[in-house]
Design an enzyme around this catalytic site. Structure first.
Site, PDB file in Angstrom:
ATOM      1  N   ASP A  12      52.781  32.887  -9.073  1.00 35.84           N
ATOM      2  CA  ASP A  12      53.081  34.158  -8.404  1.00 35.84           C
ATOM      3  C   ASP A  12      52.151  35.275  -8.881  1.00 35.84           C
ATOM      4  OD1 ASP A  12      54.394  35.881  -6.720  1.00 35.84           O
ATOM      5  OD2 ASP A  12      56.035  36.295  -8.113  1.00 35.84           O
ATOM      6  N   GLY A  13      51.844  36.181  -7.977  1.00 37.07           N
ATOM      7  CA  GLY A  13      51.097  37.383  -8.360  1.00 37.07           C
ATOM      8  C   GLY A  13      49.709  37.498  -7.763  1.00 37.07           C
ATOM      9  N   ASN A  14      49.339  36.533  -6.929  1.00 37.48           N
ATOM     10  CA  ASN A  14      48.000  36.598  -6.311  1.00 37.48           C
ATOM     11  C   ASN A  14      47.806  37.872  -5.505  1.00 37.48           C
ATOM     12  OD1 ASN A  14      47.396  34.081  -7.239  1.00 37.48           O
ATOM     13  ND2 ASN A  14      47.684  33.038  -5.283  1.00 37.48           N
ATOM     14  N   ARG A  16      49.340  40.780  -5.590  1.00 38.85           N
ATOM     15  CA  ARG A  16      49.237  42.015  -6.389  1.00 38.85           C
ATOM     16  C   ARG A  16      47.898  42.094  -7.113  1.00 38.85           C
ATOM     17  NH1 ARG A  16      54.379  40.999  -9.657  1.00 38.85           N
ATOM     18  NH2 ARG A  16      54.314  39.088  -8.449  1.00 38.85           N
ATOM     19  N   ARG A  25      44.882  41.368  -0.596  1.00 38.00           N
ATOM     20  CA  ARG A  25      45.761  40.302  -1.089  1.00 38.00           C
ATOM     21  C   ARG A  25      45.029  38.957  -1.066  1.00 38.00           C
ATOM     22  NH1 ARG A  25      51.014  40.574  -1.550  1.00 38.00           N
ATOM     23  NH2 ARG A  25      51.173  38.429  -0.864  1.00 38.00           N
ATOM     24  N   HIS A  29      44.388  35.432  -3.629  1.00 39.59           N
ATOM     25  CA  HIS A  29      44.599  34.001  -3.379  1.00 39.59           C
ATOM     26  C   HIS A  29      43.344  33.209  -3.732  1.00 39.59           C
ATOM     27  CE1 HIS A  29      48.476  34.758  -1.735  1.00 39.59           C
ATOM     28  NE2 HIS A  29      48.036  35.402  -0.666  1.00 39.59           N
ATOM     29  N   GLU A  59      59.702  30.026   3.215  1.00 37.64           N
ATOM     30  CA  GLU A  59      59.871  31.464   3.488  1.00 37.64           C
ATOM     31  C   GLU A  59      58.530  32.184   3.671  1.00 37.64           C
ATOM     32  OE1 GLU A  59      61.642  29.869   0.951  1.00 37.64           O
ATOM     33  OE2 GLU A  59      63.413  29.765   2.216  1.00 37.64           O
ATOM     34  N   LEU A 122      46.905  11.616 -13.527  1.00 41.14           N
ATOM     35  CA  LEU A 122      47.740  12.800 -13.273  1.00 41.14           C
ATOM     36  C   LEU A 122      48.160  12.796 -11.805  1.00 41.14           C
ATOM     37  CD1 LEU A 122      48.813  15.747 -13.834  1.00 41.14           C
ATOM     38  CD2 LEU A 122      46.545  16.546 -13.199  1.00 41.14           C
TER      39      LEU A 122
HETATM   40  C1  FPP Z   1      52.186  33.694  -4.705  1.00 45.33           C
HETATM   41  O1  FPP Z   1      51.586  34.944  -4.888  1.00 45.33           O
HETATM   42  C2  FPP Z   1      51.211  32.747  -4.272  1.00 45.33           C
HETATM   43  C3  FPP Z   1      51.237  32.089  -3.090  1.00 45.33           C
HETATM   44  C4  FPP Z   1      52.283  32.282  -2.067  1.00 45.33           C
HETATM   45  C5  FPP Z   1      50.183  31.155  -2.753  1.00 45.33           C
HETATM   46  C6  FPP Z   1      49.685  30.337  -3.893  1.00 45.33           C
HETATM   47  C7  FPP Z   1      48.380  29.883  -3.484  1.00 45.33           C
HETATM   48  C8  FPP Z   1      47.318  29.714  -4.297  1.00 45.33           C
HETATM   49  C9  FPP Z   1      47.316  29.830  -5.764  1.00 45.33           C
HETATM   50  C10 FPP Z   1      46.037  29.371  -3.662  1.00 45.33           C
HETATM   51  C11 FPP Z   1      46.140  28.153  -2.824  1.00 45.33           C
HETATM   52  C12 FPP Z   1      46.432  26.979  -3.646  1.00 45.33           C
HETATM   53  C13 FPP Z   1      45.917  25.757  -3.434  1.00 45.33           C
HETATM   54  C14 FPP Z   1      46.261  24.675  -4.389  1.00 45.33           C
HETATM   55  C15 FPP Z   1      44.998  25.465  -2.341  1.00 45.33           C
HETATM   56  P1  FPP Z   1      52.018  36.134  -3.942  1.00 45.33           P
HETATM   57  O2  FPP Z   1      51.092  36.163  -2.794  1.00 45.33           O
HETATM   58  O3  FPP Z   1      53.469  36.002  -3.600  1.00 45.33           O
HETATM   59  O4  FPP Z   1      51.764  37.343  -4.895  1.00 45.33           O
HETATM   60  P2  FPP Z   1      52.554  38.718  -4.939  1.00 45.33           P
HETATM   61  O5  FPP Z   1      53.902  38.410  -5.536  1.00 45.33           O
HETATM   62  O6  FPP Z   1      51.714  39.533  -5.849  1.00 45.33           O
HETATM   63  O7  FPP Z   1      52.628  39.229  -3.540  1.00 45.33           O
END
Ligand code: FPP
Length: 224
Positions: A12-14, A16, A25, A29, A59, A122
């Site tokens: 979580d946190g991408n 932000r 945003r 990612h 969701e 793995l």
């Molecule tokens: C949550 O951060 C992250 C996601 C919903 C996506 C996770 C995806 C990746 C790490 C990249 C794709 C991964 C692969 C393996 C191809 P958020 O967007 O909810 O962050 P926020 O809470 O700051 O809004």
């Protein structure tokens, strides 16, 4: 010392991170992929057999189309460029969640799973269009269809995670303390580590610290 077989992560946190750095945003990612790569390497170094990553929840479809498209584009680039590397490293990829994406993405996912099926070092379980409630409903319907008794074992065997041991620990980055519909059945006795850092800032050192702490944790499983 506890042995670690399975680590599950809510990355979580991408969003932000991206907003903070470049007001985008999606940039977060993109940066998050680099952390995914680091954590996979570190998981192998630590001889852990299963790594489950929450990449897209049931969701997450509520997000703007532009962000969803960006995420699936990233996934496509990631898988297309990584599969031969996964084979070299003996990594198996398994998707958990309902594969109801575009034909192109479904084919890529099936192909990636098939190509890496025999790898034993793995197993990465990538949770995509994954929701725990949906998984449990799905499991109950399977049990009903097969006219089997509802037991702990029959439920276990009907989940997407059939044959995968429950996570020993869950890590959630991003300074939020919730489970967000992730592995609700499987996490019943897992140790949970909430991390303040946003996913793109999380690194091998942070990961290793958690693993060391977990190994020293006294796990009672209801006993004393
Ligand atoms: C949550 O951060 C992250 C996601 C919903 C996506 C996770 C995806 C990746 C790490 C990249 C794709 C991964 C692969 C393996 C191809 P958020 O967007 O909810 O962050 P926020 O809470 O700051 O809004």
């Amino acid at each position: 010392m506890n042995h670690i077989k399975h680590v599950a992560i809510i990355m979580d946190g991408n969003g932000r991170w991206g907003i903070k750095h470049k007001n985008s945003r999606n940039l977060g990612h993109k940066e998050g992929i680099k952390t995914v790569e680091k954590i996979i390497k570190s998981t192998i170094k630590n001889k852990i057999k299963y790594l489950t990553l929450y990449a897209f929840s049931t969701e997450n479809w509520k997000r703007p189309k532009k962000e969803i498209n960006f995420l699936f584009n990233l996934l496509e680039i990631f898988l297309t460029s990584k599969i031969s590397e996964f084979n070299k490293q003996k990594i198996r990829l398994k998707i958990i969640g309902k594969k109801n994406f575009s034909n192109k993405i479904n084919n890529l996912l099936n192909k990636s799973e098939k190509k890496t099926f025999n790898n034993k070092r793995l197993q990465i379980n990538l949770a995509l269009n994954y929701g725990s409630k949906n998984e449990i409903i799905n499991a109950f319907n399977l049990i009903l269809k097969n006219n089997i008794k509802i037991t702990e074992q029959s439920i276990k065997n009907s989940l997407f995670t059939k044959n995968i041991p429950d996570p020993d620990l869950l890590i959630r980055t991003g300074n939020t303390k919730r489970l967000s519909n992730f592995l609700l059945w499987q996490l019943a006795y897992s140790e949970i580590f909430f991390v303040k850092k946003l996913w793109p800032d999380f690194n091998e050192k942070d990961y290793n610290k958690i693993l060391v702490k977990f190994k020293k944790t006294k796990r009672n499983f209801g006993n004393i």
